[in-house]
Motif scaffolding. Structure first.
Motif, short mmCIF file in Angstrom:
data_model
loop_
_atom_site.label_atom_id
_atom_site.label_comp_id
_atom_site.label_asym_id
_atom_site.label_seq_id
_atom_site.Cartn_x
_atom_site.Cartn_y
_atom_site.Cartn_z
N LEU A 1 20.01 40.58 14.02
CA LEU A 1 20.05 40.86 15.45
C LEU A 1 19.12 42.03 15.72
O LEU A 1 19.30 43.11 15.17
CB LEU A 1 21.47 41.21 15.90
N SER A 2 18.12 41.82 16.57
CA SER A 2 17.12 42.86 16.75
C SER A 2 16.68 42.99 18.19
O SER A 2 16.83 42.07 19.01
CB SER A 2 15.89 42.56 15.87
N THR A 3 16.13 44.16 18.50
CA THR A 3 15.51 44.40 19.79
C THR A 3 14.43 45.45 19.60
O THR A 3 14.21 45.94 18.49
CB THR A 3 16.55 44.85 20.83
N HIS B 1 13.31 46.73 28.68
CA HIS B 1 14.38 45.99 29.31
C HIS B 1 14.40 44.60 28.70
O HIS B 1 13.57 43.75 29.03
CB HIS B 1 14.15 45.91 30.82
N ALA B 2 15.32 44.36 27.75
CA ALA B 2 15.31 43.11 27.00
C ALA B 2 16.67 42.86 26.38
O ALA B 2 17.56 43.72 26.40
CB ALA B 2 14.24 43.17 25.91
N ASN B 3 16.83 41.67 25.81
CA ASN B 3 18.05 41.27 25.13
C ASN B 3 17.84 41.27 23.62
O ASN B 3 16.70 41.17 23.14
CB ASN B 3 18.49 39.88 25.58
N TYR B 4 18.95 41.32 22.90
CA TYR B 4 18.87 41.22 21.44
C TYR B 4 18.46 39.80 21.04
O TYR B 4 18.88 38.82 21.66
CB TYR B 4 20.21 41.58 20.80
N SER C 1 12.49 40.71 20.23
CA SER C 1 13.30 41.02 21.39
C SER C 1 13.20 39.85 22.37
O SER C 1 12.10 39.34 22.60
CB SER C 1 12.80 42.31 22.05
N ASN C 2 14.32 39.43 22.92
CA ASN C 2 14.33 38.29 23.84
C ASN C 2 14.37 38.74 25.30
O ASN C 2 14.89 39.81 25.62
CB ASN C 2 15.53 37.38 23.57
#
Length: 204
Positions: free
Chosen positions: A34-36, A41-44, A75-76
């Motif tokens: 699980l990464s970011t 401004h983003a989702n994991y 990052s999503n």
């Protein structure tokens, strides 16, 4: 080519260490990544990791563990605000940033009680693929910390946190300074959580 070369170097390293160490256990590890990326401004981004290691038991409670891991990070749903040159209007697009690393780590492992473990150490991450438009550093240097529990069979459960120190992308491309709604900064570093299992082989 770079992956094969790094894997060959680590294999030779493990072979030399095995000749020198009295208690050496090779192993495999893998699980959920699980990464970011910080200050965006983003989702994991959920993905995976897998790799191999060599556990060098120096005392009953302390082991040095060199590792080589393939880790998918990124990052999503990164919100990019930009001006459309054709219509001269403000637009927002959402991007999934993908980074793939060959991670070379040197983990210090302390074991307490019946199998509870504390893990920490440095990691050199070599980027082997990405979809970034503008980059600042191709590679990364990170610190790893985590907890684990190993069963007598050699199967272990691990949870790790890895924090990168190098600025990995040029954030100017991913935002417009006129928009204050989104959180962006200039120091964009990798943040990675790993939850998975490992197994060490008894070579005796």
């Amino acid at each position: 080519m770079q992956c094969k070369k790094s894997a060959h170097i680590l294999f030779v390293f493990f072979a030399i260490i095995k000749l020198q160490a009295q208690d050496f256990k090779p192993g495999l590890r893998g699980g959920l990544s699980l990464s970011t990326i910080s200050e965006m401004h983003a989702n994991y981004k959920p993905d995976f990791y897998f790799g191999g290691f060599g556990e060098i038991n120096l005392t009953k409670k302390y082991a040095l563990q060199p590792e080589i891991n393939y880790v998918r990070q990124g990052s999503n749903n990164v919100a990019r605000n930009y001006t459309d040159p054709d219509t001269n209007t403000e637009r927002i697009e959402h991007l999934d940033l993908k980074l793939e690393y060959l991670s070379l780590s040197m983990i210090n492992k302390f074991t307490f009680g019946q199998g509870f473990q504390v893990l920490f150490g440095p990691s050199l991450d070599i980027r082997i693929n990405d979809n970034l438009v503008l980059r600042k550093n191709y590679n990364d240097f990170a610190f790893v910390a985590g907890l684990g529990y190993r069963m007598p069979s050699g199967l272990a459960f691990e949870a790790r946190f890895k924090k990168g120190f190098l600025d990995i992308l040029d954030s100017d491309y991913y935002h417009n300074d006129t928009n204050s709604h989104y959180l962006f900064g200039d120091y964009n570093t990798n943040i990675n959580f790993q939850i998975g299992i490992s197994y060490s082989f008894d070579t005796k």
